[in-house]
Scaffold this motif. Sequence first.
Motif, short mmCIF file in Angstrom:
data_model
loop_
_atom_site.label_atom_id
_atom_site.label_comp_id
_atom_site.label_asym_id
_atom_site.label_seq_id
_atom_site.Cartn_x
_atom_site.Cartn_y
_atom_site.Cartn_z
N ARG A 33 -7.08 6.07 2.24
CA ARG A 33 -7.96 6.73 1.28
C ARG A 33 -7.24 7.45 0.16
NH1 ARG A 33 -11.50 9.09 6.02
NH2 ARG A 33 -9.65 8.41 7.06
N SER A 34 -5.97 7.74 0.34
CA SER A 34 -5.20 8.48 -0.67
C SER A 34 -3.75 8.00 -0.65
CB SER A 34 -5.24 9.98 -0.37
OG SER A 34 -4.53 10.24 0.84
N SER A 35 -3.01 8.35 -1.67
CA SER A 35 -1.59 7.99 -1.73
C SER A 35 -0.84 8.56 -0.53
CB SER A 35 -0.96 8.51 -3.02
OG SER A 35 -1.54 7.88 -4.13
N ARG A 36 -1.19 9.76 -0.15
CA ARG A 36 -0.53 10.40 0.99
C ARG A 36 -0.82 9.64 2.28
NH1 ARG A 36 -0.70 16.67 1.42
NH2 ARG A 36 1.46 16.76 2.00
N GLN A 37 -2.07 9.20 2.49
CA GLN A 37 -2.41 8.46 3.70
C GLN A 37 -1.74 7.08 3.68
OE1 GLN A 37 -6.49 7.29 4.40
NE2 GLN A 37 -6.16 7.23 6.61
N VAL A 38 -1.70 6.42 2.52
CA VAL A 38 -1.05 5.12 2.42
C VAL A 38 0.42 5.24 2.84
CG1 VAL A 38 -0.23 3.38 0.76
CG2 VAL A 38 -2.61 4.15 0.70
N ALA A 39 1.12 6.23 2.31
CA ALA A 39 2.52 6.42 2.65
C ALA A 39 2.69 6.76 4.14
CB ALA A 39 3.13 7.53 1.78
N ALA A 40 1.79 7.57 4.68
CA ALA A 40 1.88 7.94 6.10
C ALA A 40 1.64 6.75 7.02
CB ALA A 40 0.88 9.06 6.41
N ILE A 41 0.65 5.92 6.70
CA ILE A 41 0.38 4.72 7.49
C ILE A 41 1.62 3.83 7.52
CG2 ILE A 41 -0.92 2.55 7.54
CD1 ILE A 41 -3.33 4.20 6.42
N ALA A 42 2.21 3.61 6.34
CA ALA A 42 3.39 2.75 6.24
C ALA A 42 4.58 3.32 7.01
CB ALA A 42 3.76 2.55 4.77
N GLU A 43 4.82 4.60 6.87
CA GLU A 43 5.95 5.25 7.55
C GLU A 43 5.79 5.17 9.07
OE1 GLU A 43 9.57 6.77 7.91
OE2 GLU A 43 8.66 6.42 5.96
N LYS A 44 4.60 5.46 9.57
CA LYS A 44 4.37 5.42 11.01
C LYS A 44 4.49 4.00 11.55
CE LYS A 44 1.59 9.57 11.38
NZ LYS A 44 0.26 10.12 11.71
N LEU A 45 4.01 3.02 10.78
CA LEU A 45 4.14 1.63 11.21
C LEU A 45 5.62 1.24 11.31
CD1 LEU A 45 3.05 -1.16 11.95
CD2 LEU A 45 2.85 -1.62 9.49
N ALA A 46 6.41 1.60 10.31
CA ALA A 46 7.84 1.28 10.33
C ALA A 46 8.52 1.95 11.53
CB ALA A 46 8.49 1.71 9.02
N GLY A 65 2.95 5.52 -3.25
CA GLY A 65 1.83 5.51 -2.33
C GLY A 65 0.60 4.76 -2.81
N ASP A 66 0.72 3.98 -3.88
CA ASP A 66 -0.42 3.18 -4.35
C ASP A 66 -0.51 1.88 -3.57
OD1 ASP A 66 -1.22 4.97 -6.31
OD2 ASP A 66 0.11 4.10 -7.82
N TRP A 67 0.64 1.26 -3.34
CA TRP A 67 0.72 -0.01 -2.64
C TRP A 67 2.07 -0.03 -1.93
CZ3 TRP A 67 0.83 -5.32 -5.64
CH2 TRP A 67 1.02 -6.37 -4.74
N PRO A 82 -7.60 2.05 -2.26
CA PRO A 82 -8.70 1.11 -2.50
C PRO A 82 -8.75 0.55 -3.93
CG PRO A 82 -9.49 2.93 -1.19
CD PRO A 82 -8.07 3.27 -1.61
N GLU A 83 -8.51 1.39 -4.93
CA GLU A 83 -8.58 0.92 -6.32
C GLU A 83 -7.50 -0.11 -6.62
OE1 GLU A 83 -7.81 4.36 -5.69
OE2 GLU A 83 -9.93 4.80 -5.40
N VAL A 84 -6.33 0.10 -6.09
CA VAL A 84 -5.21 -0.81 -6.31
C VAL A 84 -5.47 -2.12 -5.58
CG1 VAL A 84 -2.71 -1.11 -6.06
CG2 VAL A 84 -3.65 1.14 -6.64
N ARG A 85 -5.99 -2.03 -4.38
CA ARG A 85 -6.32 -3.24 -3.61
C ARG A 85 -7.35 -4.08 -4.35
NH1 ARG A 85 -8.10 -3.27 2.72
NH2 ARG A 85 -8.46 -5.50 2.93
N GLU A 86 -8.36 -3.43 -4.88
CA GLU A 86 -9.40 -4.15 -5.63
C GLU A 86 -8.82 -4.83 -6.86
OE1 GLU A 86 -12.93 -5.81 -6.58
OE2 GLU A 86 -12.50 -4.73 -4.74
N PHE A 87 -7.88 -4.17 -7.52
CA PHE A 87 -7.26 -4.75 -8.72
C PHE A 87 -6.48 -6.02 -8.40
CE2 PHE A 87 -3.73 -5.15 -11.71
CZ PHE A 87 -4.43 -5.19 -12.92
N TYR A 88 -5.66 -6.00 -7.35
CA TYR A 88 -4.80 -7.15 -7.03
C TYR A 88 -5.50 -8.24 -6.23
CZ TYR A 88 -0.87 -4.76 -9.04
OH TYR A 88 -0.04 -4.15 -9.93
N GLN A 89 -6.49 -7.90 -5.42
CA GLN A 89 -7.31 -8.85 -4.67
C GLN A 89 -6.48 -9.93 -3.94
OE1 GLN A 89 -10.47 -10.36 -7.12
NE2 GLN A 89 -11.21 -8.32 -7.60
#
Length: 106
Positions: A33-46, A65-67, A82-89
């Motif tokens: 939902r946010s740049s912070r959450q995107v970065a956190a999801i990625a870091e935890k997955l790694a 944290g956009d993509w 979400p906005e970045v995902r919609e743009f790149y599809q």
Amino acid sequence: MASVEDDKAEDIVLIDLRGRSDVADYMVICSGRSSRQVAAIAEKLAERLKQAFGINAKMEGKETGDWVLIDSGDVIVHVFRPEVREFYQLEKMWLPAGQVGAARTL
């Protein structure tokens, strides 16, 4: 996929790339939902990949944290705002036309 689900990623899509790409066997696309959450999801997955499988995943884009792209070898994970995902599809690029809407229900 369980890792990103645990971290509250949204709209998780798994795409089978076998026979279609030499880069990876699977691609996972999800949103935070946010740049912070995107970065956190990625870091935890790694971190989980390293602890559970000894995989040192390559990561790009965590600073903004956009993509964030996580390359674990056989599986590539894209975590978007979400906005970045919609743009790149990316789903439209990799899924057959009839499966794009259905894939979002995972």
